[in-house]
Design a protein around this motif. Structure first.
Motif, PDB file in Angstrom:
ATOM      1  N   GLU A   1      60.185  50.742 119.271  1.00 33.44           N
ATOM      2  CA  GLU A   1      59.546  52.026 119.406  1.00 33.44           C
ATOM      3  C   GLU A   1      60.389  52.997 120.221  1.00 33.44           C
ATOM      4  OE1 GLU A   1      55.438  51.971 120.556  1.00 33.44           O
ATOM      5  OE2 GLU A   1      55.273  49.978 119.702  1.00 33.44           O
ATOM      6  N   TYR A   2      61.425  52.512 120.844  1.00 36.67           N
ATOM      7  CA  TYR A   2      62.271  53.374 121.648  1.00 36.67           C
ATOM      8  C   TYR A   2      62.932  54.406 120.758  1.00 36.67           C
ATOM      9  CZ  TYR A   2      65.939  54.912 124.763  1.00 36.67           C
ATOM     10  OH  TYR A   2      66.768  55.682 125.526  1.00 36.67           O
ATOM     11  N   ALA A   3      62.860  55.660 121.147  1.00 38.64           N
ATOM     12  CA  ALA A   3      63.474  56.793 120.440  1.00 38.64           C
ATOM     13  C   ALA A   3      62.954  56.956 119.025  1.00 38.64           C
ATOM     14  CB  ALA A   3      64.988  56.665 120.446  1.00 38.64           C
ATOM     15  N   SER A   4      61.694  56.623 118.797  1.00 41.47           N
ATOM     16  CA  SER A   4      61.132  56.758 117.452  1.00 41.47           C
ATOM     17  C   SER A   4      60.989  58.212 117.036  1.00 41.47           C
ATOM     18  CB  SER A   4      59.783  56.049 117.362  1.00 41.47           C
ATOM     19  OG  SER A   4      58.831  56.701 118.161  1.00 41.47           O
ATOM     20  N   THR A   5      60.994  59.138 117.986  1.00 43.90           N
ATOM     21  CA  THR A   5      60.940  60.547 117.610  1.00 43.90           C
ATOM     22  C   THR A   5      62.291  61.041 117.106  1.00 43.90           C
ATOM     23  OG1 THR A   5      61.330  61.175 119.895  1.00 43.90           O
ATOM     24  CG2 THR A   5      59.065  61.141 119.152  1.00 43.90           C
ATOM     25  N   ILE A   6      63.360  60.352 117.487  1.00 40.43           N
ATOM     26  CA  ILE A   6      64.693  60.713 117.001  1.00 40.43           C
ATOM     27  C   ILE A   6      64.906  60.173 115.592  1.00 40.43           C
ATOM     28  CG2 ILE A   6      67.166  60.522 117.429  1.00 40.43           C
ATOM     29  CD1 ILE A   6      65.615  62.119 119.551  1.00 40.43           C
ATOM     30  N   PHE A   7      64.580  58.899 115.414  1.00 35.99           N
ATOM     31  CA  PHE A   7      64.707  58.293 114.084  1.00 35.99           C
ATOM     32  C   PHE A   7      63.364  57.715 113.682  1.00 35.99           C
ATOM     33  CE2 PHE A   7      65.051  54.466 111.525  1.00 35.99           C
ATOM     34  CZ  PHE A   7      65.611  54.994 110.391  1.00 35.99           C
ATOM     35  N   SER A   8      62.856  58.204 112.597  1.00 32.84           N
ATOM     36  CA  SER A   8      61.622  57.671 112.040  1.00 32.84           C
ATOM     37  C   SER A   8      61.765  57.717 110.529  1.00 32.84           C
ATOM     38  CB  SER A   8      60.432  58.516 112.492  1.00 32.84           C
ATOM     39  OG  SER A   8      59.237  57.917 112.094  1.00 32.84           O
ATOM     40  N   PRO A   9      61.605  56.585 109.875  1.00 31.63           N
ATOM     41  CA  PRO A   9      61.809  56.572 108.426  1.00 31.63           C
ATOM     42  C   PRO A   9      60.742  57.382 107.698  1.00 31.63           C
ATOM     43  CG  PRO A   9      60.915  54.488 109.151  1.00 31.63           C
ATOM     44  CD  PRO A   9      61.210  55.275 110.382  1.00 31.63           C
ATOM     45  N   ILE A  10      61.145  58.018 106.612  1.00 30.00           N
ATOM     46  CA  ILE A  10      60.187  58.784 105.823  1.00 30.00           C
ATOM     47  C   ILE A  10      59.951  58.146 104.466  1.00 30.00           C
ATOM     48  CG2 ILE A  10      60.585  60.988 106.940  1.00 30.00           C
ATOM     49  CD1 ILE A  10      62.412  61.677 104.537  1.00 30.00           C
ATOM     50  N   LEU A  11      60.884  57.320 104.015  1.00 31.06           N
ATOM     51  CA  LEU A  11      60.707  56.641 102.733  1.00 31.06           C
ATOM     52  C   LEU A  11      59.769  55.454 102.901  1.00 31.06           C
ATOM     53  CD1 LEU A  11      64.370  56.578 101.378  1.00 31.06           C
ATOM     54  CD2 LEU A  11      62.532  58.144 100.767  1.00 31.06           C
ATOM     55  N   LYS A  12      58.944  55.233 101.914  1.00 28.86           N
ATOM     56  CA  LYS A  12      57.987  54.126 101.976  1.00 28.86           C
ATOM     57  C   LYS A  12      58.699  52.778 102.071  1.00 28.86           C
ATOM     58  CE  LYS A  12      54.084  52.185  99.544  1.00 28.86           C
ATOM     59  NZ  LYS A  12      53.238  52.264  98.356  1.00 28.86           N
ATOM     60  N   SER A  13      59.819  52.642 101.382  1.00 25.87           N
ATOM     61  CA  SER A  13      60.556  51.371 101.420  1.00 25.87           C
ATOM     62  C   SER A  13      61.090  51.089 102.823  1.00 25.87           C
ATOM     63  CB  SER A  13      61.693  51.384 100.405  1.00 25.87           C
ATOM     64  OG  SER A  13      62.596  52.439 100.691  1.00 25.87           O
ATOM     65  N   ASP A  14      61.554  52.125 103.516  1.00 25.66           N
ATOM     66  CA  ASP A  14      62.043  51.943 104.887  1.00 25.66           C
ATOM     67  C   ASP A  14      60.893  51.628 105.846  1.00 25.66           C
ATOM     68  OD1 ASP A  14      64.592  52.456 103.989  1.00 25.66           O
ATOM     69  OD2 ASP A  14      64.563  54.564 104.602  1.00 25.66           O
ATOM     70  N   GLU A  45      43.801  44.100 113.605  1.00 21.86           N
ATOM     71  CA  GLU A  45      42.508  44.330 114.260  1.00 21.86           C
ATOM     72  C   GLU A  45      42.129  43.140 115.130  1.00 21.86           C
ATOM     73  OE1 GLU A  45      39.549  45.265 111.354  1.00 21.86           O
ATOM     74  OE2 GLU A  45      40.644  47.021 110.637  1.00 21.86           O
ATOM     75  N   HIS A  46      42.372  41.949 114.622  1.00 20.88           N
ATOM     76  CA  HIS A  46      42.042  40.736 115.381  1.00 20.88           C
ATOM     77  C   HIS A  46      42.865  40.649 116.663  1.00 20.88           C
ATOM     78  CE1 HIS A  46      42.107  36.427 116.415  1.00 20.88           C
ATOM     79  NE2 HIS A  46      40.854  36.456 115.985  1.00 20.88           N
ATOM     80  N   CYS A  47      44.121  41.048 116.587  1.00 16.25           N
ATOM     81  CA  CYS A  47      45.023  40.994 117.747  1.00 16.25           C
ATOM     82  C   CYS A  47      44.925  42.256 118.613  1.00 16.25           C
ATOM     83  CB  CYS A  47      46.466  40.818 117.286  1.00 16.25           C
ATOM     84  SG  CYS A  47      46.792  39.282 116.454  1.00 16.25           S
ATOM     85  N   VAL A  48      44.114  43.220 118.222  1.00 14.44           N
ATOM     86  CA  VAL A  48      43.960  44.511 118.899  1.00 14.44           C
ATOM     87  C   VAL A  48      45.322  45.202 119.012  1.00 14.44           C
ATOM     88  CG1 VAL A  48      42.877  45.705 120.834  1.00 14.44           C
ATOM     89  CG2 VAL A  48      42.106  43.424 120.230  1.00 14.44           C
ATOM     90  N   LEU A  49      45.979  45.308 117.866  1.00 16.67           N
ATOM     91  CA  LEU A  49      47.264  45.991 117.768  1.00 16.67           C
ATOM     92  C   LEU A  49      47.149  47.146 116.785  1.00 16.67           C
ATOM     93  CD1 LEU A  49      49.747  42.980 117.506  1.00 16.67           C
ATOM     94  CD2 LEU A  49      49.454  44.510 119.445  1.00 16.67           C
ATOM     95  N   GLU A  50      48.136  48.026 116.821  1.00 21.76           N
ATOM     96  CA  GLU A  50      48.225  49.136 115.874  1.00 21.76           C
ATOM     97  C   GLU A  50      49.497  48.952 115.061  1.00 21.76           C
ATOM     98  OE1 GLU A  50      48.449  51.853 119.019  1.00 21.76           O
ATOM     99  OE2 GLU A  50      46.312  52.283 119.065  1.00 21.76           O
ATOM    100  N   SER A  51      49.512  49.506 113.872  1.00 22.04           N
ATOM    101  CA  SER A  51      50.716  49.397 113.056  1.00 22.04           C
ATOM    102  C   SER A  51      51.841  50.219 113.688  1.00 22.04           C
ATOM    103  CB  SER A  51      50.438  49.875 111.625  1.00 22.04           C
ATOM    104  OG  SER A  51      50.257  51.262 111.599  1.00 22.04           O
ATOM    105  N   LEU A  52      53.061  49.855 113.380  1.00 23.72           N
ATOM    106  CA  LEU A  52      54.217  50.574 113.915  1.00 23.72           C
ATOM    107  C   LEU A  52      54.237  52.015 113.422  1.00 23.72           C
ATOM    108  CD1 LEU A  52      56.957  47.830 113.502  1.00 23.72           C
ATOM    109  CD2 LEU A  52      55.767  48.502 115.583  1.00 23.72           C
ATOM    110  N   GLU A  53      53.850  52.226 112.182  1.00 22.60           N
ATOM    111  CA  GLU A  53      53.829  53.585 111.623  1.00 22.60           C
ATOM    112  C   GLU A  53      52.811  54.457 112.372  1.00 22.60           C
ATOM    113  OE1 GLU A  53      53.448  55.757 107.293  1.00 22.60           O
ATOM    114  OE2 GLU A  53      52.482  53.813 107.580  1.00 22.60           O
TER     115      GLU A  53
END
Length: 156
Positions: A1-14, A45-53
Motif C-alpha cells: 500500500e506504500y505510495a499507492s497514490t503514485i502508482f495505482s493500476p487502472i486496468l482490470k487485469s493489473d 469479511e470473516h477476517c475483517v479485512l478490506e480489498s486492496l482496491e
C-alpha cells in the motif's frame, strides 16, 4: 500500500494480479485457522479485512482531501479546478474538474483522473466541519463505494 497514490493500476487485469496476492494469503489463512473459505470477499469479511482496491480508493480520496482542503500537501500544479456555482443542493462545495486529459492510459493513471468521479459523487455531509483528514477518512468508510471498484464477488 506504500505510495499507492503514485502508482495505482487502472486496468482490470493489473488490479486482479495485485489483488491475487492478498487472495492467496487469505486462502492460506483459512487453511491454517480452519475456517470455511467460500470465496475471497466472504473470507475478507470473516477476517475483517478490506480489498486492496478499496484501500487504494480510500487512500486516493484522503490524499485529495489533504491536497485540496486541509493543504497538508503542497500542490504546485493546478491540475484541479473547483467549480463553484453558489449553493447547490446536488453538489458539495468541493466539486472538481480535472485539467488533465483522461483519454490516454498515462493520463487516466493520474490521481486527479483516477478518483475524480468518486470524489464528485461524495455527499456534502462527508466533509467534516473541523478540517481533519482522519475524520474525513472515517466518514468515507461509512459510504458504500462498491460502484467505483472494478473487482467484486461476481468477477473475481
Amino acid at each position: 500500500e506504500y505510495a499507492s497514490t503514485i502508482f495505482s493500476p487502472i486496468l482490470k487485469s493489473d488490479c486482479t494480479r495485485l489483488e491475487s496476492l492478498q487472495k492467496s494469503f487469505v486462502y492460506r489463512c483459512s487453511k491454517v485457522f480452519q475456517f470455511n473459505y467460500e470465496g475471497y470477499f466472504k473470507a475478507l469479511e470473516h477476517c475483517v479485512l478490506e480489498s486492496l482496491e478499496y484501500r487504494r480508493l480510500l487512500s486516493d480520496l484522503t490524499v485529495m482531501y489533504k491536497i485540496l482542503i486541509t493543504k497538508e500537501f503542497y500542490n504546485p500544479d493546478n491540475i484541479h479546478t473547483f467549480i463553484f456555482e453558489g449553493k447547490s443542493l446536488r453538489r458539495h462545495p468541493f466539486y472538481l474538474r480535472s485539467a488533465l486529459s483522461n483519454k490516454t492510459k498515462p493520463g487516466a493513471q493520474y490521481l486527479s483522473n483516477r478518483a475524480i468521479r468518486c470524489w464528485n459523487s461524495l455527499p456534502p455531509n462527508i466533509f467534516p466541519v473541523k478540517l481533519s483528514s482522519r475524520c474525513f477518512r472515517e466518514n468515507i468508510k461509512l459510504l458504500d463505494l462498491n460502484k467505483f471498484l472494478t473487482l467484486n464477488s461476481t468477477n473475481f
